[in-house]
Scaffold this motif. Structure first.
Motif, short mmCIF file in Angstrom:
data_model
loop_
_atom_site.label_atom_id
_atom_site.label_comp_id
_atom_site.label_asym_id
_atom_site.label_seq_id
_atom_site.Cartn_x
_atom_site.Cartn_y
_atom_site.Cartn_z
N GLY A 258 0.81 -1.21 0.00
CA GLY A 258 0.00 0.00 0.00
C GLY A 258 0.85 1.26 0.00
N SER A 259 1.98 1.24 0.74
CA SER A 259 2.86 2.40 0.76
C SER A 259 3.57 2.58 -0.57
N TYR A 260 3.89 1.47 -1.26
CA TYR A 260 4.55 1.56 -2.57
C TYR A 260 3.66 2.26 -3.59
N GLY A 262 0.87 4.09 -2.93
CA GLY A 262 0.11 5.23 -2.43
C GLY A 262 -1.32 4.90 -2.06
N GLN A 263 -1.59 3.62 -1.75
CA GLN A 263 -2.93 3.20 -1.37
C GLN A 263 -3.09 3.32 0.15
N THR A 264 -3.34 4.53 0.62
CA THR A 264 -3.42 4.75 2.06
C THR A 264 -4.63 4.05 2.69
N VAL A 265 -5.71 3.94 1.93
CA VAL A 265 -6.88 3.24 2.46
C VAL A 265 -6.54 1.78 2.73
N GLN A 266 -5.77 1.17 1.84
CA GLN A 266 -5.33 -0.22 2.02
C GLN A 266 -4.46 -0.35 3.25
N ILE A 267 -3.57 0.62 3.48
CA ILE A 267 -2.71 0.59 4.66
C ILE A 267 -3.55 0.64 5.93
N TRP A 268 -4.52 1.55 5.95
CA TRP A 268 -5.33 1.71 7.16
C TRP A 268 -6.25 0.52 7.40
N SER A 269 -6.75 -0.10 6.35
CA SER A 269 -7.60 -1.28 6.55
C SER A 269 -6.77 -2.43 7.12
N ALA A 270 -5.50 -2.55 6.67
CA ALA A 270 -4.62 -3.58 7.25
C ALA A 270 -4.31 -3.27 8.70
N LEU A 271 -4.12 -1.98 9.03
CA LEU A 271 -3.88 -1.59 10.42
C LEU A 271 -5.08 -1.92 11.30
N VAL A 272 -6.27 -1.63 10.81
CA VAL A 272 -7.48 -1.92 11.59
C VAL A 272 -7.64 -3.43 11.77
N MET A 273 -7.36 -4.19 10.72
CA MET A 273 -7.44 -5.65 10.83
C MET A 273 -6.44 -6.16 11.86
N ALA A 274 -5.24 -5.58 11.89
CA ALA A 274 -4.24 -5.98 12.89
C ALA A 274 -4.73 -5.65 14.29
N ALA A 275 -5.38 -4.50 14.46
CA ALA A 275 -5.91 -4.13 15.77
C ALA A 275 -7.01 -5.09 16.20
N ILE A 276 -7.89 -5.47 15.26
CA ILE A 276 -8.95 -6.43 15.57
C ILE A 276 -8.35 -7.78 15.96
N LEU A 277 -7.33 -8.20 15.22
CA LEU A 277 -6.67 -9.46 15.50
C LEU A 277 -6.03 -9.45 16.89
N ALA A 278 -5.38 -8.34 17.24
CA ALA A 278 -4.76 -8.23 18.56
C ALA A 278 -5.82 -8.28 19.66
N ALA A 279 -6.94 -7.59 19.45
CA ALA A 279 -8.01 -7.59 20.45
C ALA A 279 -8.57 -9.00 20.66
N VAL A 280 -8.73 -9.75 19.57
CA VAL A 280 -9.25 -11.12 19.67
C VAL A 280 -8.26 -12.00 20.42
N LEU A 281 -6.97 -11.87 20.11
CA LEU A 281 -5.96 -12.70 20.78
C LEU A 281 -5.90 -12.40 22.28
N VAL A 282 -5.94 -11.11 22.63
CA VAL A 282 -5.91 -10.75 24.05
C VAL A 282 -7.17 -11.25 24.76
N ALA A 283 -8.31 -11.18 24.07
CA ALA A 283 -9.55 -11.68 24.66
C ALA A 283 -9.48 -13.19 24.89
N LEU A 284 -8.88 -13.92 23.95
CA LEU A 284 -8.75 -15.37 24.12
C LEU A 284 -7.85 -15.72 25.29
N VAL A 285 -6.77 -14.95 25.47
CA VAL A 285 -5.92 -15.16 26.64
C VAL A 285 -6.71 -14.88 27.92
N GLY A 286 -7.57 -13.86 27.89
CA GLY A 286 -8.41 -13.56 29.04
C GLY A 286 -9.38 -14.69 29.35
N VAL A 287 -9.95 -15.30 28.31
CA VAL A 287 -10.84 -16.45 28.51
C VAL A 287 -10.08 -17.61 29.15
#
Length: 299
Positions: A258-260, A262-287
């Motif tokens: 995306g940076s190559y 200039g697709q900034t929307v693609q970069i941000w969607s990947a960042l949001v997906m990473a944040a969602i993935l991190a939240a799910v993993l932390v929640a599973l550790v909490g369970v």
């Protein structure tokens, strides 16, 4: 009234839901305002070239709909997320689920290696004075080296001996995840006070009995707290590990491509997906934490 509605209402009135909603709404509002501020110069420049005057409403609409904005608006990120997940076959190279799974594989491998290494080091540090004096300073010093500097070296060294693919990324994830586990586990294993340790000594308990029946149960809450930090750090390590490898798949590769182009929307969607993935993993550790404490007789 259903039984499920009562806890939800009580949580809302207890102030556990409304503050979260307010904070999220404030973040989204600031995000939209930032999109207007950062994307307005390009919109005004284009309007000047076309000799067109934009009203305030037209300017705001333009800043929220640019194809390659400096800062995409939240709805643009959501649209790209939907398009690259639900609107794309999971086997497609454009599927964000596919990229997330590749990054998740390296994350879980690195998290398992880092957690195992961290627990073993912590046990050795607590039970051996030599390790406490020699290993612990090196564990702390290892975190002063920037991961962006060491990641390319790890990739190059492992590639030179024919190791590539998942393992180099897992090692980088391990490098970031083992430290919080070591620190948390050492703190937990040393948490029993002197009175309890003296009591075990009075009962003529061996070191292994003291470990399994006193130190380890006392360390469990500390361990899971550090595991939550470690799994998030492991995800960061997996993404960073994808950047210097020229990878064509994974969330890091998605951001890089995306940076190559200039697709900034693609970069941000990947960042949001990473944040969602991190939240799910932390929640599973909490369970897993709640289940473990329940098995141990806690609440």
């Amino acid at each position: 009234m259903s039984d499920a509605a009562v806890p939800l209402r009580s949580r809302i009135w207890a102030g556990q839901v409304i503050p979260v909603v307010v904070v999220v709404a404030a973040i989204i509002a600031i995000w939209y305002a930032g999109a207007v501020w950062l994307n307005a110069p390009w919109a005004l420049d284009q309007a000047g070239r076309d000799e067109v005057e934009l009203s305030a409403t037209e300017l705001v609409a333009d800043t929220w709909s640019q194809e390659r904005p400096v800062l995409p608006a939240p709805h643009q990120v959501v649209q790209d997320l939907w398009k690259s997940t639900i609107g794309t076959r999971i086997t497609s190279k454009r599927s964000l689920f596919r990229h997330a799974w590749i990054t998740l594989s390296a994350t879980l491998a690195g998290f398992a290696l880092g957690s195992g290494l961290g627990i073993l080091l912590a046990v050795g540090i607590v039970h051996d004075r030599t390790m406490n004096a020699s290993v612990m300073p090196w564990v702390i010093a290892s975190q002063t080296i920037p991961i962006l500097a060491i990641a390319p070296m790890i990739i190059v060294v492992l590639n030179s001996i024919g190791i590539s693919g998942l393992l180099p990324k897992a090692i980088i994830s391990m490098y970031l995840s083992f430290f919080p586990v070591v620190v948390g586990m050492v703190k937990g294993l040393r948490s029993p006070n002197k009175m309890l340790l003296d009591q075990m000594h009075t009962w003529n308990a061996s070191r292994s009995q003291t470990f399994w029946r006193l130190r380890l149960p006392s360390a469990v809450p500390y361990l899971f707290t550090s595991l939550k930090i470690g799994v998030a750090a492991s995800l960061v390590g997996a993404i960073i590990g994808e950047l210097p490898t020229g990878a064509v798949a994974g969330l890091g590769a998605r951001m890089l491509s995306g940076s190559y182009y200039g697709q900034t929307v693609q970069i941000w969607s990947a960042l949001v997906m990473a944040a969602i993935l991190a939240a799910v993993l932390v929640a599973l550790v909490g369970v897993a934490e709640r289940a473990t404490l329940r098995m141990m007789g806690g609440r």
